[in-house]
Enzyme design. Sequence first.
Site, PDB file in Angstrom:
ATOM      1  N   LYS A   1       0.833  -1.206   0.000  1.00  0.00           N
ATOM      2  CA  LYS A   1       0.000   0.000   0.000  1.00  0.00           C
ATOM      3  C   LYS A   1       0.865   1.253   0.000  1.00  0.00           C
ATOM      4  O   LYS A   1       1.557   1.539   0.974  1.00  0.00           O
ATOM      5  CB  LYS A   1      -0.916   0.051   1.231  1.00  0.00           C
ATOM      6  CG  LYS A   1      -1.957   1.166   1.062  1.00  0.00           C
ATOM      7  CD  LYS A   1      -2.588   1.612   2.353  1.00  0.00           C
ATOM      8  CE  LYS A   1      -1.772   2.626   3.091  1.00  0.00           C
ATOM      9  NZ  LYS A   1      -1.646   3.931   2.406  1.00  0.00           N
TER      10      LYS A   1
ATOM     11  N   GLU B   1      10.392   0.801  10.024  1.00  0.00           N
ATOM     12  CA  GLU B   1      11.403   1.837   9.815  1.00  0.00           C
ATOM     13  C   GLU B   1      10.698   3.153  10.091  1.00  0.00           C
ATOM     14  O   GLU B   1       9.820   3.564   9.340  1.00  0.00           O
ATOM     15  CB  GLU B   1      11.934   1.736   8.376  1.00  0.00           C
ATOM     16  CG  GLU B   1      13.295   2.375   8.225  1.00  0.00           C
ATOM     17  CD  GLU B   1      13.187   3.789   7.736  1.00  0.00           C
ATOM     18  OE1 GLU B   1      13.204   4.699   8.595  1.00  0.00           O
ATOM     19  OE2 GLU B   1      13.076   3.978   6.519  1.00  0.00           O
TER      20      GLU B   1
ATOM     21  N   CYS C   1      13.771  10.538   6.620  1.00  0.00           N
ATOM     22  CA  CYS C   1      13.817  10.079   8.017  1.00  0.00           C
ATOM     23  C   CYS C   1      15.237  10.148   8.569  1.00  0.00           C
ATOM     24  O   CYS C   1      15.428  10.293   9.767  1.00  0.00           O
ATOM     25  CB  CYS C   1      13.254   8.676   8.132  1.00  0.00           C
ATOM     26  SG  CYS C   1      13.878   7.571   6.878  1.00  0.00           S
TER      27      CYS C   1
ATOM     28  N   GLU D   1      10.688  15.180  15.446  1.00  0.00           N
ATOM     29  CA  GLU D   1      10.887  15.079  14.000  1.00  0.00           C
ATOM     30  C   GLU D   1       9.984  16.076  13.280  1.00  0.00           C
ATOM     31  O   GLU D   1       8.764  16.040  13.424  1.00  0.00           O
ATOM     32  CB  GLU D   1      10.577  13.657  13.524  1.00  0.00           C
ATOM     33  CG  GLU D   1      10.887  13.469  12.056  1.00  0.00           C
ATOM     34  CD  GLU D   1      10.647  12.049  11.566  1.00  0.00           C
ATOM     35  OE1 GLU D   1       9.553  11.508  11.786  1.00  0.00           O
ATOM     36  OE2 GLU D   1      11.558  11.486  10.943  1.00  0.00           O
TER      37      GLU D   1
END
Length: 493
Positions: free
Chosen positions: A198, A272, A306, A403
């Site tokens: 997906k 991850e 990331c 983040e």
Amino acid sequence: MKKKSKKEDVKLKFNSSWEYAPAPESKDHVKINSSYDLFINGKFTAPDSGKYFDTINPATETKIAKVADANEKDVDKAVKAARNAYDNVWSKMPAKERGKYIYRIARVMQERARELAVIESMDGGKAIRESRDIDIPLAAAHFFYYAGWADKIDYAVPGSKSRSLGVAGQIIPWNFPLLMAAWKIAPALAAGNTVVLKPAETTPLTALKLAEIIQEADLPPGVVNIITGAGATGAALVNHPGIDKIAFTGSTDVGKIIQKSIAGTGKKYTLELGGKAANIIFEDAAIDQAVEGIVNGIFFNQGHVCCAGSRLFVQESVMDTVVRKLKDRMETLIVGDPLDKNTDIGAINSKEQLGKIKQYLKIGVNEGGEMYQSSCALPSKGFWCRPTLFTNVSQSSRIVTEEIFGPVLGIQSFRTVEEAIEKANNIPYGLSGGVWTDKGSKIFKVTSQLRAGVIWANTYNKFDPTSPFGGYKESGVGREGGLHGLMPYLELV
Ligand code: NAI
Ligand code: MG
């Protein structure tokens, strides 16, 4: 007042003499349908839900295509197709034959690289220079690399036998859409599994192009299924009892939800997740080279990375020089049309992501940070953010600990190697890091003590299919890439 005149000075030095004529990549060779169905059992199939959603170009805010929104029944259909293909075709096929199919996918990807690069930039906003030179070649390289493993699995785990797991459910984000699809699909297939993938809801188009490539490569129906939709579709895939393994890349929040929902089910998983990498510059580093590395580390792909080097640590004695050179360099960065070959920084992926970044800019200023942004003009339509740095931030500032996933850098100083290591590790994340120094001994000291999965020395954001990638702590579980990335798709028997 003093600051302003410095900035104007920089502007004069660079902007007036660094004007480039527009160099847009052509879109003429690209074919995008107005509507895409789900790719199930080798065919594009209308969704049971009957629903579609739009994917837009974040640089223009215009609709590119509508895309099917898969519900639980659609997910079930895809998982059943994958199971059937696994039981009857893929797990029975000699490994070297499996390898040939994966090579074929890699080759067709290379043949269609230009088209894929343009679509990636249109759908996700990233600069064509990156999609053309990084995303698409690396995606093909992953298929080539894992194709090579297919018939060598027995040598991967000397002394023991291994077997595939079954059906892998794979959920990917919007920052490297085709590359993440390659990271997930290539090792799964090489190890003998079948797949339901997906893509992210804002960037589904290259995965759907990959479905066309898979048809062109004549892969047996059901070996790879690609279903589109948002979080609910992803959750339906995670919770489907017919899935043997989940591979997820995305936010730490969703990673935690996934981990909870599959606890006790026996499903294997790799996650991850987020990151907040420390990029550490020592006084003995080649400063100009380091400045390029900082720019690449945080402004590459609009900071939608990331492993972005979003926390910069500079040794006190070179702090002023690094910040001055960095500001000068930021002033030359071109923000704008992702399809223009001169563009350094493209569009922010979505309105939501831009909202999140702007929120963090406010937080940074409110917490007492000193914000500097380049002075470039921004297009009137679309989602944009100027390259931004913050000084006067501390270890507890939110922009330093959370983040942001945008082109925003927080800068702190340090005096000793030990202090740099301690500050760099003082964070819930541990995905990546960077170190810049002339001394090999310092590189070894820092890399052996940073709690991060990937650390670059005197370079940044370099990737290779043979090299494992993954995090410590809240950055995730498991590794992708290399032999390490193959193992999570195998079970030792
Ligand atoms: P997200 O984690 O919600 O989305 C990633 C993927 O997960 C998408 O395909 C999404 O449809 C799917 N998803 C969402 N909810 C799900 C659920 N409950 N179960 C299964 N799948 C689900 O990330 P989002 O909202 O797009 O971005 C938010 C933040 O996450 C970003 O600002 C960034 O900080 C971080 N992020 C990190 C990424 C990384 O590479 N580590 C990639 C994308 C976002
Ligand atoms: Mg889009």
